[in-house]
Motif scaffolding. Structure first.
Motif, PDB file in Angstrom:
ATOM      1  N   GLY A 110       0.834  -1.203   0.000  1.00 10.36           N
ATOM      2  CA  GLY A 110       0.000   0.000   0.000  1.00 10.36           C
ATOM      3  C   GLY A 110       0.866   1.249   0.000  1.00 10.36           C
ATOM      4  N   LEU A 111       1.906   1.244   0.810  1.00  6.67           N
ATOM      5  CA  LEU A 111       2.791   2.415   0.858  1.00  6.67           C
ATOM      6  C   LEU A 111       3.472   2.619  -0.484  1.00  6.67           C
ATOM      7  N   GLY A 112       3.870   1.508  -1.103  1.00  7.35           N
ATOM      8  CA  GLY A 112       4.527   1.611  -2.402  1.00  7.35           C
ATOM      9  C   GLY A 112       3.589   2.154  -3.461  1.00  7.35           C
ATOM     10  N   LEU A 113       2.388   1.599  -3.527  1.00  5.70           N
ATOM     11  CA  LEU A 113       1.446   2.040  -4.554  1.00  5.70           C
ATOM     12  C   LEU A 113       0.980   3.461  -4.257  1.00  5.70           C
ATOM     13  N   ASN A 114       0.962   3.795  -2.973  1.00  4.63           N
ATOM     14  CA  ASN A 114       0.551   5.139  -2.589  1.00  4.63           C
ATOM     15  C   ASN A 114       1.481   6.197  -3.182  1.00  4.63           C
ATOM     16  N   ILE A 115       2.750   5.856  -3.293  1.00  5.05           N
ATOM     17  CA  ILE A 115       3.680   6.807  -3.918  1.00  5.05           C
ATOM     18  C   ILE A 115       3.237   7.074  -5.353  1.00  5.05           C
ATOM     19  N   VAL A 116       2.867   5.991  -6.036  1.00  2.80           N
ATOM     20  CA  VAL A 116       2.535   6.124  -7.448  1.00  2.80           C
ATOM     21  C   VAL A 116       1.162   6.771  -7.646  1.00  2.80           C
ATOM     22  N   VAL A 117       0.161   6.227  -6.962  1.00  2.00           N
ATOM     23  CA  VAL A 117      -1.211   6.696  -7.184  1.00  2.00           C
ATOM     24  C   VAL A 117      -1.520   7.914  -6.326  1.00  2.00           C
ATOM     25  N   GLY A 118      -1.203   7.817  -5.028  1.00  2.00           N
ATOM     26  CA  GLY A 118      -1.592   8.872  -4.107  1.00  2.00           C
ATOM     27  C   GLY A 118      -0.775  10.134  -4.287  1.00  2.00           C
ATOM     28  N   LEU A 119       0.529   9.991  -4.355  1.00  2.00           N
ATOM     29  CA  LEU A 119       1.364  11.184  -4.437  1.00  2.00           C
ATOM     30  C   LEU A 119       1.514  11.664  -5.869  1.00  2.00           C
ATOM     31  N   ALA A 120       1.936  10.774  -6.756  1.00  2.00           N
ATOM     32  CA  ALA A 120       2.224  11.224  -8.113  1.00  2.00           C
ATOM     33  C   ALA A 120       0.981  11.244  -8.997  1.00  2.00           C
ATOM     34  N   GLY A 121      -0.120  10.658  -8.516  1.00  2.00           N
ATOM     35  CA  GLY A 121      -1.350  10.718  -9.288  1.00  2.00           C
ATOM     36  C   GLY A 121      -1.326   9.891 -10.563  1.00  2.00           C
ATOM     37  N   LEU A 122      -0.503   8.831 -10.591  1.00  2.00           N
ATOM     38  CA  LEU A 122      -0.457   7.963 -11.769  1.00  2.00           C
ATOM     39  C   LEU A 122      -1.185   6.679 -11.431  1.00  2.00           C
ATOM     40  N   LEU A 123      -2.189   6.344 -12.206  1.00  2.00           N
ATOM     41  CA  LEU A 123      -2.948   5.144 -11.881  1.00  2.00           C
ATOM     42  C   LEU A 123      -2.220   3.915 -12.407  1.00  2.00           C
ATOM     43  N   ASP A 124      -1.754   3.096 -11.486  1.00  2.00           N
ATOM     44  CA  ASP A 124      -1.032   1.874 -11.846  1.00  2.00           C
ATOM     45  C   ASP A 124      -1.929   0.680 -11.535  1.00  2.00           C
ATOM     46  N   LEU A 125      -2.404   0.033 -12.579  1.00  2.00           N
ATOM     47  CA  LEU A 125      -3.333  -1.076 -12.367  1.00  2.00           C
ATOM     48  C   LEU A 125      -2.632  -2.421 -12.484  1.00  2.00           C
TER      49      LEU A 125
END
Lengths: 320, 448, 287
Positions: free
Chosen positions: B153-168
């Motif tokens: 979750g923390l890792g994906l949060n960097i991508v989706v939450g902070l950088a706003g890039l949706l990684d599916l």
């Protein structure tokens, strides 16, 4: 979708036999028309609200179930003429699937028009998960099937060097192109289509000129779902078997077709579908069947890298 | 591309439709919704396919439609009442971001360290010479899984939450990490601890290699490309029998303590952990060890994640999420910044994968389906996109609740999906109040 | 000495010509205004100068002490025949194709603001300015995570620079508010403060006075003058407020239908018959 692929690699004396190539081209064309039909939904929605509708693959999956249900109900009612069954099943499935498409837009996307870019995408993922699991709960996780309606096969050639086209495949190609033509007519010639095109060009202006933009967007979702339903019905009648998870991979492939043809372009969707179908068939015929999905996804990535606007799309000008 | 225009047309979307329809209007709208629901659910729920035949389930669609009708009616009528309207507003209005005054987040830091200490000490209270919880093995396994999800979750949060890039396709990096360890062990005798940096590096490289070509274009494409990539990785793992073992999977040994195994009897007579320390053998040791190691790694990652938000790169990620064009006008190389978010997020996924493989003792492609990506995404969404405490809490909730509600496991993904939609409509920022750090100002300087 | 030299700039969108052989010069240390009726192509010129659009033709040279830079190359256009003749041109093209982008214009010293304010709305005012200093701060990952003295020093310096610009634009008391919460006038100022954080040579302001009341506009004129006088910034601005333009600019370039129809001092331009024709009935130049 590849039940009809003739896998006689062992009997073929030469690796690049012409008849196999021809057979794969036919299969690819059939497969491609299906991709094209589904791609229409992606392309129209993207064209009008600039969003990738991730749940579109699930709409296709729903239509497969609705087809089977309609078939079962018609059989129970005693309708047995194949022609009537096909027409009725197609009509019912298209109708109900379009309703689903409309409802999804209404519930999950419309409230999010003002939201940031990520919200509708995540909402679409949510819809996708919810639909898959709803169907799994309602209809069970096991694979379902329908009886074959048309059995005939057209065979060209002799001995081991033949090319065959089943009547089902002919049905797919004919119905696919007929519905594409119908859609093109709706978009190009009717008042509704004009409103759609106006909204795509400039939603604010269309609104000012009296176009009910909300309604148009809903109609576009319903049309896209309807086209996916045509594909779902045709594939289900042809292939026979499906389960709740078929929407995922088919959805990505249809999206690939939409991107390949140029997202936002209707003829592009059909062209992209056919090209992808042909490429995939040839790949699985001559290279490797296990990796045909990997191949299709690679086509997507390569298209995005080298020609993001697709074959028929116009490059986007960034608004600064 | 038309989004800004459409957004301008519909300013208050969520509340707008519920604006005072009146009692009759509410009833009419609810009836309409119920009617549509009946049509939608009618065939799919009312006709259960059985082979080529079917079984009628006439009550199911009616129940569903009634639920939709009641829900819609209650919602509309609730919005009519003063209390309901107030409640609804509370629920749906975006929470006001709090900016902490400079240097005053000590209490939060204390709380975080308190939770961390409790999580480390807790298991010792349940397992010591005086008291041993009978079910500790199971509890630790759940805790390990929770921590892995916190990590992811923390890792994906960097991508989706902070950088706003949706990684599916986040699960792909998880898979890369897990298989890096399992295959690395099988072919090169890699140990667990060696696999962690390797898994992180491989996953990071995979992330960069994937993202570089697509990051330049329209953001939504990234989502679908990552989705495809996740599938590609899974298909390769599944089909490349000679290398990955295909659907049969690969064995991945449990980690060792400086070379000491956590087994009853060591391999080839080697000394084991319990023999070395003169303890009686207990299977708990192994999980205890993995738990503590994972706790350390997750803690380190959480600290990193918090620090990142106050570092130039973290601010650049958020700035990019807010406005990419403005970023470019300020000399920020958007491709490299996005790439760093993607790469770092992928590395966290890779580490999570190594731990997953090490704790399970076995990996197979079935653990890396899209559902897993969706699960991790749900953690980030529920946790409030960008909030580190939120993500931790959501990871815990989404791992422990399904364990508690085993009977409802069939409904889990259905509920996840619905919750994602509802969250996006009502609380796209998650449940927690967003918090930003305040900075001290230093007046009296001349700009240079 | 000229800082920016635009020559023969042409650009088309689809088949429509937005710019046709636009040319003008911005002298170092001056305030140049780009004016013209709506749709004249002013913002397109801006987007070309700031590296967002790649013109189909023409050159935009930024003259810096360390040498001239061709801004039109930054976006990495397609290869042309003559690139294959000279290895230097070839590698430049290749370099910008791979690693090019709008951000290079900013790094070369061209900052800008936007007509429809583009702030990082969900971040605080201070964070906006710190984000702008991305390239000047300590970006080492490890020293940031560990909070080394070097990192802390760089951060403090960044905060100091940000504070100084906030003070300059009278935004100091809003430092820890969300940028999106600020009133409109302050948002415009914040955008300028943020652009100044990259210490640009050339600051391009896209309609800085739009939506401001007369008092705010007067304050804006003061700030723009001080930027030039005290901080040696050269300014290029698009503006519809003719009062402001005539008051502060040294040089005015008039654009109409994508072509430069006049250029000169405010007094010259005001008397130019072509300008009067273009503007007559549309936007009366104030006396």
């Amino acid at each position: 979708m590849d039940r009809n692929r003739v896998s006689n690699h062992t009997t073929a004396p030469l690796p690049m036999d012409l008849h196999i190539a021809a057979q794969q081209l036919i299969n690819g064309w059939v497969l491609g028309s299906v991709y094209g039909l589904i791609a229409v939904g992606y392309t129209m929605v993207y064209g009008i609200i600039g969003m990738i509708n991730f749940a579109h693959g699930e709409v296709y999956m729903l239509s497969a179930y609705l087809t089977a249900i309609a078939l079962a109900l018609l059989a129970a009612l005693g309708v047995s003429s194949a022609g009537w069954v096909i027409v009725l099943v197609l009509a019912l499935t298209v109708l109900f699937t379009a309703l689903w498409g409309w409802a999804i837009e209404r519930v999950a996307y419309r409230p999010l028009r003002a939201a940031n870019r990520l919200a509708p995408l995540i909402s679409a993922i949510g819809v996708s998960l919810a639909l898959q699991n709803y169907v799994r709960l309602a209809q069970g996780a096991r694979s379902q099937g329908v009886p074959a309606l048309l059995d005939g096969t057209l065979r060209l050639g002799d001995g081991e060097n033949f090319v065959q086209i089943t009547h089902q495949q002919i049905l797919i190609v004919v119905v696919a192109f007929a519905s594409m033509a119908l859609l093109a007519w709706v978009v190009q010639r009717t008042a509704l289509g004009r409103a759609c095109r106006a909204t795509q060009q400039d939603p604010l202006m269309a609104q000012l000129l009296g176009v009910d933009v909300d309604r148009i967007i809903a109609v576009v979702f319903a049309l896209g779902a309807g086209m996916a339903a045509v594909a779902g019905t045709l594939v289900t009648l042809n292939y026979g078997s499906f389960d709740f998870s078929i929407g995922f991979v088919t959805g990505i492939k249809a999206f690939t077709a939409a991107v390949l043809g140029g997202i936002g372009s209707l003829p592009g969707a059909m062209l992209g579908g056919i090209l992808l179908g042909l490429a995939e068939s040839l790949f699985s015929g001559f290279v490797n069947t296990d990796y045909k999905d990997v191949f299709a996804f690679s086509v997507l990535i390569l298209t995005l890298v080298f020609r993001p606007s697709g074959l028929l799309g116009r490059p986007e000008v960034e608004k600064v | 591309m038309n989004r800004p225009v459409l957004a301008a047309m519909e300013p208050a979307a969520a509340l707008g439709e519920a604006m005072r329809p009146g009692w009759i209007g509410a009833l009419r709208q609810a009836l309409l919704a119920g009617g549509v629901a009946l049509l939608l659910f009618g065939p799919l729920s009312g006709v259960a396919l059985q082979g080529y035949d079917f079984r009628a389930v006439p009550e199911a669609p009616w129940l569903l439609a009634a639920a939709v009708f009641c829900g819609r009616l209650l919602y509309l009528l609730g919005a009519e009442t003063i209390l309901g309207a107030a409640l609804l507003r509370r629920l749906t209005l975006p929470p006001v971001t709090r900016v902490s005054s400079p240097g005053r987040d000590r209490r939060r830091r204390l709380l975080a360290w308190g939770i961390f200490a409790a999580a480390v000490i807790g298991p010792f209270l349940l397992f010591n010479p005086w008291y041993q919880h009978p079910n500790l093995n199971y509890l630790l396994k759940v805790a390990i899984l929770t921590l892995i999800y916190v990590l992811l979750g923390l890792g994906l949060n960097i991508v989706v939450g902070l950088a706003g890039l949706l990684d599916l396709g986040y699960v792909a990096f998880y898979a890369v990490g897990a298989y890096a360890y399992a295959l690395g062990h099988q072919y090169w005798g890699l140990s667990f601890w060696e696999a962690i940096p390797l898994g992180a590096a491989l996953a990071g490289m995979a992330g960069v290699a994937l993202a570089f070509p697509v990051l330049r274009m329209h953001g939504d494409y990234l989502a679908i490309v990552t989705l495809g990539f996740g599938e590609i990785i899974r298909l390769i793992l599944n089909n490349w029998l000679a290398f990955t073992g295909g659907p049969n999977g690969v064995r991945a040994p449990h980690p060792t303590f400086f070379g000491l195994e956590f087994a009853r009897v060591g391999k080839e007579g080697a000394l084991t952990f319990h023999e070395y320390l003169g303890l009686p053998y207990s299977p708990v040791h192994r999980y205890f060890y993995i738990y503590l190691a994972l706790m350390a790694v997750t803690g380190a990652l959480a600290v990193t994640a918090i620090r990142l938000k106050q570092m130039p790169i973290g601010r650049a990620w958020e700035a990019l999420r807010e406005d990419e064009i403005a970023c470019r006008s300020l000399g920020i190389n958007h491709v490299m910044v996005k790439l760093s978010a993607f790469g770092l997020g992928a590395m966290a996924g890779g580490i999570g994968g190594v731990f997953f493989a090490g704790s399970q003792g076995f990996v197979s492609p079935t653990s890396f389906t899209f559902i897993e990506s969706a699960h991790i995404l749900a953690i980030v969404v529920l946790g409030g996109m960008g909030s580190i405490t939120g993500v931790t809490a959501a990871a815990a909730a989404l791992t422990i609740l399904p364990e508690l509600l085993r009977n409802f496991s069939d409904y889990r993904m259905l509920i996840f999906g619905l919750v994602m939609v509802v969250m996006m409509i009502w609380r796209p920022g998650g449940f927690s109040t967003p918090q930003r750090r305040g900075y001290p100002v230093e007046p009296g300087h001349v700009p240079a | 000495m000229s800082l920016l030299e635009v020559q023969d700039l042409s650009m088309r969108f689809g088949g429509v010509a937005a710019l046709h052989q636009v040319g003008f010069v911005v002298e170092e240390g001056t305030i140049t205004a780009l004016i013209g009726p709506n749709g004249a192509g002013k913002t397109t010129v801006f987007n070309c100068v700031t590296g967002f659009y790649r013109p189909h033709q023409g050159s935009i040279r930024l003259h810096r002490p360390e040498g001239a830079l061709e801004l039109t190359e930054l976006l990495g256009g397609p290869f042309r025949g003559r690139d294959f003749a000279s290895p230097g041109a070839f590698f430049r093209r290749l370099k910008y194709k791979i690693a090019g982008g709008s951000h290079l214009a900013a790094r070369a010293g061209v900052a800008r603001t936007f007509q429809n304010i583009r702030l990082f709305r969900g971040m605080t005012v201070m964070e906006n300015l710190l984000a702008a200093q991305y390239n000047r701060l300590n970006r080492h990952l490890l020293s940031g995570v560990l909070g080394t003295p070097g990192f802390a020093r760089a951060e403090r310096e960044g905060i100091r620079r940000a504070s100084a610009w906030l003070e300059f634009f009278a935004l100091l008391e809003d430092a820890n508010r969300l940028a999106g919460e600020l009133p409109y006038g302050k948002q415009r100022r914040l955008e300028m403060a943020r652009a100044m954080c990259i210490s640009p040579r050339l600051l391009c302001l896209d309609e800085p006075a739009a939506g401001l009341n007369p008092q705010e506009t007067a304050e804006l004129a003061g700030w723009i003058r001080r930027l030039r006088q005290d901080h040696g910034v050269t300014l290029l601005l698009i503006e519809h407020d003719m009062g402001l333009v005539m008051e502060i600019s040294d040089h005015v370039v008039v654009l109409d239908h994508g072509e430069v129809i006049a250029a000169g001092t405010p007094a010259q331009v005001r008397r130019d018959p072509k300008v009067l024709t273009a503007y007559l009935g549309l936007d009366e130049p104030s006396p």
